[in-house]
Design a protein around this motif. Structure first.
Motif, PDB file in Angstrom:
ATOM      1  N   ARG A 178      29.161  48.286  52.818  1.00 45.62           N
ATOM      2  CA  ARG A 178      27.702  48.377  52.690  1.00 45.62           C
ATOM      3  C   ARG A 178      27.184  47.618  51.486  1.00 45.62           C
ATOM      4  N   GLN A 179      28.059  47.340  50.546  1.00 40.48           N
ATOM      5  CA  GLN A 179      27.782  46.533  49.352  1.00 40.48           C
ATOM      6  C   GLN A 179      26.930  47.229  48.300  1.00 40.48           C
ATOM      7  N   TYR A 180      26.071  48.128  48.719  1.00 44.87           N
ATOM      8  CA  TYR A 180      25.299  48.924  47.758  1.00 44.87           C
ATOM      9  C   TYR A 180      25.150  50.326  48.317  1.00 44.87           C
ATOM     10  N   PHE A 181      25.415  51.315  47.479  1.00 42.99           N
ATOM     11  CA  PHE A 181      25.241  52.698  47.918  1.00 42.99           C
ATOM     12  C   PHE A 181      24.748  53.545  46.754  1.00 42.99           C
ATOM     13  N   ASN A 182      23.587  54.187  46.953  1.00 39.96           N
ATOM     14  CA  ASN A 182      23.057  55.117  45.965  1.00 39.96           C
ATOM     15  C   ASN A 182      23.857  56.410  46.033  1.00 39.96           C
ATOM     16  N   LEU A 183      24.389  56.865  44.925  1.00 42.82           N
ATOM     17  CA  LEU A 183      25.275  58.025  44.938  1.00 42.82           C
ATOM     18  C   LEU A 183      24.546  59.300  45.337  1.00 42.82           C
ATOM     19  N   ARG A 184      23.253  59.379  45.088  1.00 45.83           N
ATOM     20  CA  ARG A 184      22.466  60.507  45.569  1.00 45.83           C
ATOM     21  C   ARG A 184      22.067  60.227  47.010  1.00 45.83           C
ATOM     22  N   VAL A 185      22.065  61.264  47.835  1.00 43.69           N
ATOM     23  CA  VAL A 185      21.772  61.120  49.256  1.00 43.69           C
ATOM     24  C   VAL A 185      20.412  61.719  49.619  1.00 43.69           C
ATOM     25  N   SER A 186      20.014  62.773  48.935  1.00 45.55           N
ATOM     26  CA  SER A 186      18.838  63.552  49.306  1.00 45.55           C
ATOM     27  C   SER A 186      17.562  62.715  49.377  1.00 45.55           C
ATOM     28  N   TRP A 187      16.750  63.018  50.393  1.00 42.49           N
ATOM     29  CA  TRP A 187      15.441  62.384  50.541  1.00 42.49           C
ATOM     30  C   TRP A 187      14.372  63.052  49.681  1.00 42.49           C
ATOM     31  N   ALA A 287      13.316  46.971  50.998  1.00 43.24           N
ATOM     32  CA  ALA A 287      12.377  47.811  50.253  1.00 43.24           C
ATOM     33  C   ALA A 287      12.621  49.291  50.485  1.00 43.24           C
ATOM     34  N   VAL A 288      13.177  49.630  51.643  1.00 37.89           N
ATOM     35  CA  VAL A 288      13.409  51.032  52.012  1.00 37.89           C
ATOM     36  C   VAL A 288      14.893  51.217  52.315  1.00 37.89           C
ATOM     37  N   ASP A 289      15.502  52.190  51.646  1.00 41.20           N
ATOM     38  CA  ASP A 289      16.935  52.462  51.815  1.00 41.20           C
ATOM     39  C   ASP A 289      17.108  53.967  52.015  1.00 41.20           C
ATOM     40  N   CYS A 290      16.818  54.431  53.215  1.00 39.73           N
ATOM     41  CA  CYS A 290      16.814  55.862  53.511  1.00 39.73           C
ATOM     42  C   CYS A 290      17.800  56.183  54.625  1.00 39.73           C
ATOM     43  N   ALA A 291      19.048  56.324  54.263  1.00 36.37           N
ATOM     44  CA  ALA A 291      20.069  56.710  55.237  1.00 36.37           C
ATOM     45  C   ALA A 291      19.886  58.174  55.621  1.00 36.37           C
ATOM     46  N   VAL A 292      20.193  58.502  56.872  1.00 32.34           N
ATOM     47  CA  VAL A 292      20.133  59.900  57.326  1.00 32.34           C
ATOM     48  C   VAL A 292      21.082  60.713  56.454  1.00 32.34           C
ATOM     49  N   GLU A 293      20.586  61.786  55.878  1.00 33.69           N
ATOM     50  CA  GLU A 293      21.321  62.483  54.825  1.00 33.69           C
ATOM     51  C   GLU A 293      22.703  62.956  55.274  1.00 33.69           C
ATOM     52  N   TRP A 294      22.754  63.711  56.363  1.00 36.44           N
ATOM     53  CA  TRP A 294      24.028  64.312  56.749  1.00 36.44           C
ATOM     54  C   TRP A 294      25.039  63.239  57.151  1.00 36.44           C
ATOM     55  N   TYR A 297      26.498  61.756  53.870  1.00 33.76           N
ATOM     56  CA  TYR A 297      27.528  62.633  53.304  1.00 33.76           C
ATOM     57  C   TYR A 297      28.852  62.441  54.046  1.00 33.76           C
ATOM     58  N   CYS A 298      28.777  62.345  55.365  1.00 40.91           N
ATOM     59  CA  CYS A 298      29.993  62.254  56.169  1.00 40.91           C
ATOM     60  C   CYS A 298      30.661  60.898  56.016  1.00 40.91           C
ATOM     61  N   ARG A 299      29.896  59.829  56.143  1.00 47.16           N
ATOM     62  CA  ARG A 299      30.489  58.504  56.099  1.00 47.16           C
ATOM     63  C   ARG A 299      30.932  58.126  54.687  1.00 47.16           C
ATOM     64  N   MET A 300      30.119  58.428  53.698  1.00 48.73           N
ATOM     65  CA  MET A 300      30.395  57.947  52.348  1.00 48.73           C
ATOM     66  C   MET A 300      31.254  58.903  51.524  1.00 48.73           C
ATOM     67  N   TYR A 301      31.158  60.223  51.799  1.00 49.32           N
ATOM     68  CA  TYR A 301      31.921  61.211  51.026  1.00 49.32           C
ATOM     69  C   TYR A 301      32.904  62.009  51.880  1.00 49.32           C
ATOM     70  N   HIS A 302      32.901  61.795  53.190  1.00 51.56           N
ATOM     71  CA  HIS A 302      33.756  62.547  54.118  1.00 51.56           C
ATOM     72  C   HIS A 302      33.470  64.047  54.051  1.00 51.56           C
ATOM     73  N   ILE A 303      32.208  64.382  53.826  1.00 51.78           N
ATOM     74  CA  ILE A 303      31.732  65.769  53.882  1.00 51.78           C
ATOM     75  C   ILE A 303      30.913  65.869  55.166  1.00 51.78           C
ATOM     76  N   ASP A 376      25.319  54.987  63.808  1.00 52.58           N
ATOM     77  CA  ASP A 376      24.828  54.145  62.728  1.00 52.58           C
ATOM     78  C   ASP A 376      24.272  55.021  61.618  1.00 52.58           C
ATOM     79  N   LEU A 377      24.500  54.607  60.377  1.00 49.43           N
ATOM     80  CA  LEU A 377      24.118  55.423  59.232  1.00 49.43           C
ATOM     81  C   LEU A 377      22.616  55.600  59.116  1.00 49.43           C
ATOM     82  N   TYR A 378      21.856  54.664  59.641  1.00 45.96           N
ATOM     83  CA  TYR A 378      20.421  54.668  59.424  1.00 45.96           C
ATOM     84  C   TYR A 378      19.611  55.085  60.650  1.00 45.96           C
TER      85      TYR A 378
END
Length: 450
Positions: A178-187, A287-294, A297-303, A376-378
């Motif tokens: 993904r090349q860039y990932f914000n460590l916080r997920v919450s909207w 301009a907008v980077d709003c991945a679906v939260e859950w 968590y699953c794809r990036m943190y395996h939660i 898809d993550l988004y």
């Protein structure tokens, strides 16, 4: 599922009860508010075990689910920590990332090995840009940028409110993809349309003090008058980025921003805050980077929460937030004398959420489960076919002329937006993403000036 037992109540005569309360109140008042909820955080799950991380050290996976071998141990990774001289970052030694190289920048000491060009300016933004400028020709595969705190307020409970936990679970291959990932997920306070760059100071929102400054900040930092109307993405300037994403701009771009942060006469608060909303544009051109939260968590943190567990977690989080908002001095005093009902319930919620997190980590260990839960993550389960747009509009009480070319930009919509009286919706109209208010959507094309 284990619930805490009632700790009982303490019996003393009424007169002595009043005396006891008076004695306890004065010396305890400050301490109570300082550590009000500190003892009620969920227990840390799988903090130090790679077996429970849900991360295979020798594997990662393509988005289409196909296995892909890579050597996690051969990745080069820098952890850039923005600090003050007084900060203790010894906790970073517990992060379970192979070959992690920790680079500590100190904002208030020009004698430190790594420091910004001037002290105490631009918050973490000046430190991050200084690093990208200075290390431009010697960047590792991934750089992770963080603050000094191990448990800042903006690290979600789903991540155990712990940077050690979050970084130890981070799927490094997904970061490479993904090349860039914000460590916080919450909207929360971020998505889907948090910042409107057209807002003036007269329209200032107390929760978004930087908003009236965003147009000018964007224009000056990126040397353009083509400023997106909407900027959105999770806060709070902690993220992972690849060397390719950094190098999508020439080195001079980072010097431009360094100079801007040093020379601006805006307050340090505003100068630092505006950059919280521009990282996605810098690294992705989005301009907008709003991945679906859950899904994030699953794809990036395996939660990985399933449908039922997501519903339970959402309900528990809302209940806990309500209890904390209504928690008063009487509850604090009752906690000293045997425990308030609200305090006991929060402890029960924490225990349930910790169990749900353990189950989510177990699901995340399985590639098959992750691929089943994810697409898809988004995108979410909401309709994505443009032909369904008019039907979806009718569900939320909106009308839109059929002759207009319209489709929903689904990742930018949330359930709360659908039922808001002051709804703001991001739509893709003729290929361009725009924000529309309810009143605009109800108008005929002839009355629209866009």
């Amino acid at each position: 599922m284990v619930f805490l037992k009632d700790r009982g109540s303490l019996w003393v005569p009424h007169r002595w009860m009043l005396i006891l309360l008076a004695i306890l109140l004065i010396p305890s008042f400050y301490l109570l508010f300082e550590s009000r909820w500190a003892a009620q955080q969920p227990p840390v799950a799988a903090q130090n075990s790679h077996e429970k991380l849900g991360v295979d050290a020798d594997k990662a996976h393509h988005d289409d689910g196909a296995s892909f071998k890579y050597d996690r141990n051969n990745l080069t990774i820098n952890l850039v920590v923005a600090t003050l001289l007084q900060d203790d970052i010894s906790w970073t030694e517990n992060i379970k990332i192979p070959n992690l190289n920790i680079i500590r920048y100190v904002s208030d000491s020009m004698n430190a090995e790594y420091h910004p060009p001037v002290p105490n300016k631009g918050r973490e933004a000046l430190i991050y840009h200084t690093y990208m400028h200075d290390f431009y020709d010697n960047l590792p595969d991934i750089t992770i940028f963080i603050h000094a705190d191990e448990s800042p307020w903006h690290v979600e409970g789903t991540l155990n409110s712990s940077m050690t936990f979050a970084l130890s679970h981070l799927d490094l291959y997904q970061v490479l993809q993904r090349q860039y990932f914000n460590l916080r997920v919450s909207w929360d306070g971020a998505c889907p349309n948090w910042i409107n760059t057209t807002k003036s100071s007269a329209e200032r929102d107390g929760h978004k003090k930087e908003e009236p400054y965003m147009y000018e900040a964007f224009s000056e930092n990126f040397n353009t008058n083509q400023v997106p109307e909407i900027l959105a993405g999770p806060c709070c300037s902690q993220f992972a980025v690849t060397k390719d994403a950094v190098r999508r701009h020439p080195r001079s771009q980072y010097k431009i921003t360094m100079d801007w942060l040093v020379q601006t006469d805006w307050t340090d608060y505003i100068a630092g805050r505006v950059w919280e909303h521009m990282w996605p544009w810098l690294f992705k051109g989005e301009a907008v980077d709003c991945a679906v939260e859950w899904k994030a968590y699953c794809r990036m943190y395996h939660i990985c929460f399933d449908v039922d567990s997501r519903a339970r977690m959402t309900g528990l989080e809302e209940e806990k937030k309500m209890l904390q908002q209504n928690y008063g001095i009487f509850d604090e005093l009752m906690d000293l004398l045997g425990g308030s009902r609200a305090g006991r319930r929060v402890e029960e919620i924490n225990a349930i959420m910790a169990a749900e997190l353990e189950n989510a980590l177990e699901r995340g260990k399985s590639e098959a489960v992750r691929m089943e839960l994810l697409s898809d993550l988004y995108t979410s389960e909401q309709p994505t076919d443009p032909k369904d747009s008019s039907e979806l509009l009718s569900l939320i009480g909106l009308t839109y002329p059929k002759e207009r070319s319209l489709s929903f930009d689904i990742p930018l919509l949330s359930a709360t937006d659908f039922f808001s009286d002051t709804i703001s919706v991001l739509l893709v109209e003729d290929g361009v993403t725009r924000m529309f208010e309810r009143s605009q959507l109800d108008k005929e094309p002839a009355s629209r000036d866009d």
